[in-house]
Structure formats: structure tokens, C-alpha cells
Design an enzyme around this catalytic site. Structure first.
Site, PDB file in Angstrom:
ATOM      1  N   THR A  39      39.443  49.195  44.390  1.00  0.00           N
ATOM      2  CA  THR A  39      40.618  49.397  45.248  1.00  0.00           C
ATOM      3  C   THR A  39      41.708  50.174  44.537  1.00  0.00           C
ATOM      4  O   THR A  39      42.427  50.961  45.150  1.00  0.00           O
ATOM      5  CB  THR A  39      41.162  48.038  45.714  1.00  0.00           C
ATOM      6  N   SER A  86      33.217  47.493  43.409  1.00  0.00           N
ATOM      7  CA  SER A  86      32.597  46.665  42.366  1.00  0.00           C
ATOM      8  C   SER A  86      31.628  45.616  42.891  1.00  0.00           C
ATOM      9  O   SER A  86      30.916  44.993  42.105  1.00  0.00           O
ATOM     10  CB  SER A  86      33.675  45.994  41.510  1.00  0.00           C
ATOM     11  N   THR A 119      38.108  44.603  42.141  1.00  0.00           N
ATOM     12  CA  THR A 119      38.467  43.217  41.825  1.00  0.00           C
ATOM     13  C   THR A 119      37.344  42.239  42.136  1.00  0.00           C
ATOM     14  O   THR A 119      37.322  41.136  41.601  1.00  0.00           O
ATOM     15  CB  THR A 119      39.713  42.801  42.626  1.00  0.00           C
ATOM     16  N   LYS A 192      38.812  35.482  40.511  1.00  0.00           N
ATOM     17  CA  LYS A 192      39.482  35.948  41.730  1.00  0.00           C
ATOM     18  C   LYS A 192      39.522  34.771  42.695  1.00  0.00           C
ATOM     19  O   LYS A 192      38.487  34.240  43.075  1.00  0.00           O
ATOM     20  CB  LYS A 192      38.731  37.139  42.325  1.00  0.00           C
TER      21      LYS A 192
HETATM   22  N1  DAS Z   1      35.570  46.153  47.234  1.00  0.00           N
HETATM   23  C1  DAS Z   1      36.510  45.735  46.208  1.00  0.00           C
HETATM   24  C2  DAS Z   1      35.967  46.106  44.844  1.00  0.00           C
HETATM   25  O1  DAS Z   1      35.682  47.274  44.620  1.00  0.00           O
HETATM   26  C3  DAS Z   1      37.822  46.359  46.341  1.00  0.00           C
HETATM   27  C4  DAS Z   1      38.736  45.869  45.240  1.00  0.00           C
HETATM   28  O2  DAS Z   1      39.370  44.860  45.477  1.00  0.00           O
HETATM   29  O3  DAS Z   1      38.810  46.468  44.178  1.00  0.00           O
HETATM   30  O4  DAS Z   1      35.871  45.197  44.024  1.00  0.00           O
END
Ligand code: DAS
Length: 356
Positions: A39, A86, A119, A192
Site C-alpha cells: 500500500t 504482500s 502490511t 497486524k
Molecule cells: N494488500 C496489502 C499488502 O500489500 C496492502 C497493504 O496494506 O500494504 O500487504
């Protein structure tokens, strides 16, 4: 005449000395940013798009240029290692990233590394690196909960903080750190905790290790478990990691998932048990059978906090199972994978779960 010449020489010398002292005084740390996506590199259709945006679209140079203040606190260089959301992070990505980190940190002109990351699996990548980075230099993993295009995007300030942290002497020797929302967390214990809010990264009961205030790190405690240069794991010559999976427990669960994962070739299996790692009666025989086939079984717990007690909810000595201590199922998977690169002896693996 001679006096004039020596006065001039003295002046030149003093001027040069002052310059050297001044340069030394403001010598900035050299920090490399390794971008992987997420993100923090995301974009949305409007400034109020904070869900339903596209992750992993902005390149590392654009991330750096968006925060010119970074150049005042560090000499920064950037590399785009991957560009992924991710949830798609894999063992292969981890091996590539870890090898690049270790090569960079072996260079005297690199003082610290920042990894920008999605994240969703940030805590897992951070813990994996915590076990395989072979340097005391700071490695800081950072992300954001709002895309770069959003009102009050948290990416820029998180990146600024992370670069400061990665360039600070105070962060040396503390293992891999997670810098989010003005907080500093240890890789082993952070998770998280919320689907969308900016304060999502928490170390609920064991606590974060410090704050970032005005871009400066303030530490209040250190971790007790071994990490980085103190670990026995070396991935420099590995191109693949043993297949280890997680089976989740819940009311009415049976043994289908366990049997399927074993049939698919799992070398290790983490059971995310209910409560204190309890084994449902319908699942236990499949875990016992897996152990008899040589699959290493780790009893973990889905609850999030606390120690899974050895020989508590199951006779681990008799079953020859390992317990995960306080590691979450997703982090127990990482340690079990690395353990299996060294041994399949369950007593030795249990030692590792009480060490890292
Ligand atoms: N889809 C999530 C990731 O790439 C987006 C984020 O929160 O970074 O982990």
C-alpha cells in the site's frame, strides 16, 4: 615576508580543518531503501479512496522523491526488489530479499536498510529477516495503511521515520525492527491487529520497544530472544525452503486440512489450536499419523497472546510434538521452516523455539 607566507599557510590550514570538522559533524548515514510493493506504493482513484485502491504501483524513486526531507537525514539510495501486494509474498521472495540485504550490509558504505513492504505479511517478512540477516546494522521494515494518493497518507511520514531509524546508532544490534505509526516494534512479537486503521501494528502484551518522535528514535526496552548475527540459520546457499503449512482449528473441525497438507508434501505442520493450543479429538489422529510419517508437528495457538505450554493440552513428550512458545502460527511456520534446514530432531527444534 616569511611571516606573511606562514600566516597565509596557517589560515588555509585552519579553514580546511574547519571544513573537515564541519563535514564530519554533519556526516549523514548511508541508507538503502529496498522496495517490495504494498500500500505504501499504492494508488487510489481519488484522495478519499482508502479501500479498493491498487497496491504496488509506485516505484522506489518516486517514493523517495515524495519525501525530500529524507535527504536531510541520510544519503539514500533505492532498489526495486519486487513490486507486489504482500499477500503474494513467497519463500522465494524472502530468499531473494534476505540475500540482497546481507550483501548490502556487508558493504562498509551501507549503514542501514529500509524495506518498504505491504502490511498484510509485513510481520512475517520482518521475523524471517530477524532470523537470517547476518549483520548488527539496522534493518527497518515499513509500510502504510493508506495509499500514497490518500488524504493524510501515512506512507511518507512512516518512510521518513524508518530512514531515520535505519540510520541511527541507537538501532544497531536490536534485530529487525518495524516502524509504523510513530512506533518501533520488534520483529518477533509485532502483528497486524486491524484490517484498515493506521495504528494496526501492535505488540499487544509484550510491548513495543520504542517511539519515533520528531523523526528521532527513543528506545525503552530490548528483546530477550536471539536474532540476526546470533542465530544458527544461514540462507546464503539456499534456493528453496522446506514446505511448512498451518492448519487452523475451530469448532467442528475435522482432519481434512491436516491430511491434505501432509499429502501435498508438508515437511512440517503448525497446528493453530484453540485456547492453549488444544487438539480437537477429530484432528489429533491425523497429526499423530503425520508425525509417524516424519512430519514435524508444532502446536501453536490461534488466540494471539500467551505461552503454549509444553505437555499442557497434549502430552507433547509422548506425541513427540514441539510447542511454539509465544510465536503466532504464521511466525511458528517461519521458525519451523528454518529449523528444518538444520535438523529434524524435535528436541533440537524445541530448543530453537525457546531461543528465537
Ligand atoms: N494488500 C496489502 C499488502 O500489500 C496492502 C497493504 O496494506 O500494504 O500487504
Amino acid at each position: 615576508m616569511l611571516f606573511q607566507k606562514s600566516k597565509h599557510t596557517l589560515f588555509v590550514f585552519l579553514f580546511a580543518l574547519a571544513g573537515a570538522v564541519q563535514a564530519q559533524a554533519v556526516k549523514l548515514p548511508n541508507v538503502t531503501i529496498l522496495a517490495t510493493g504494498g500500500t505504501i506504493a499504492g494508488t487510489g482513484a481519488t484522495s478519499t479512496t482508502t479501500v479498493g485502491y491498487t497496491a504496488a504501483t509506485v516505484g522506489v524513486q518516486a517514493l523517495i522523491q515524495a519525501v525530500p526531507e529524507i535527504t536531510k537525514v541520510a544519503n539514500v539510495s533505492g532498489e526495486q526488489v519486487f513490486q507486489i501486494a504482500s499477500e503474494n509474498m513467497s519463500n522465494e521472495h524472502w530468499l531473494t530479499l534476505a540475500k540482497r540485504v546481507n550483501v548490502l550490509l556487508s558493504q562498509p558504505n551501507v549503514d542501514g536498510i529500509v524495506i518498504t513492504h505491504g502490511t498484510d505479511t509485513l510481520e512475517e517478512t520482518a521475523y524471517f529477516l530477524n532470523l537470517v540477516v547476518k549483520s548488527r546494522k539496522p534493518v527497518v521494515v515499513v509500510g502504510s495503511m493508506r495509499p500514497s494518493t490518500a488524504l493524510s497518507a501515512d506512507g511518507p511520514i512512516n518512510l521518513y521515520n524508518a530512514v531515520q531509524l535505519a540510520g541511527s546508532q541507537a538501532a544497531v544490534g536490536r534485530g529487525v525492527l518495524v516502524a509504523m505509526n510513530d512506533q518501533i516494534h520488534a520483529a518477533r512479537d509485532v502483528t497486524k491487529s486491524n484490517t484498515t486503521t493506521a495504528d494496526t501494528f501492535r505488540t499487544a502484551e509484550l510491548g513495543m520497544v520504542g517511539y519515533l518522535q520528531g523523526g528521532k528514535p527513543f528506545f525503552y526496552r530490548d528483546v530477550t530472544r536471539k536474532h540476526t548475527v546470533e542465530t544458527e540459520f544461514d540462507v546464503s546457499k539456499l534456493d528453496v525452503l522446506p514446505q511448512v503449512d498451518v492448519a487452523y482449528a475451530y469448532a467442528n473441525v475435522g482432519d481434512v486440512a491436516v491430511k491434505a497438507l501432509v499429502a501435498a508434501g508438508a515437511k512440517g505442520l503448525v497446528h493453530a489450536g484453540v485456547g492453549n493450543g488444544s487438539l480437537p479429538a477429530k484432528t489429533k489422529p491425523a497429526l499423530v499419523a503425520a508425525r509417524e510419517k516424519g512430519v514435524v508437528i508444532v502446536r501453536s495457538a490461534r488466540v494471539g497472546q500467551g505461552i503454549v505450554a509444553r505437555n499442557g493440552e497434549a502430552n507433547d513428550d509422548q506425541l513427540d510434538f514441539v510447542v511454539s512458545d509465544t510465536l503466532s502460527p504464521q511466525k511458528a511456520r517461519i521458525l519451523l521452516m528454518l529449523a528444518l534446514t538444520k535438523t529434524s530432531d524435535t528436541k533440537d527444534i524445541q530448543r530453537m523455539f525457546y531461543t528465537y
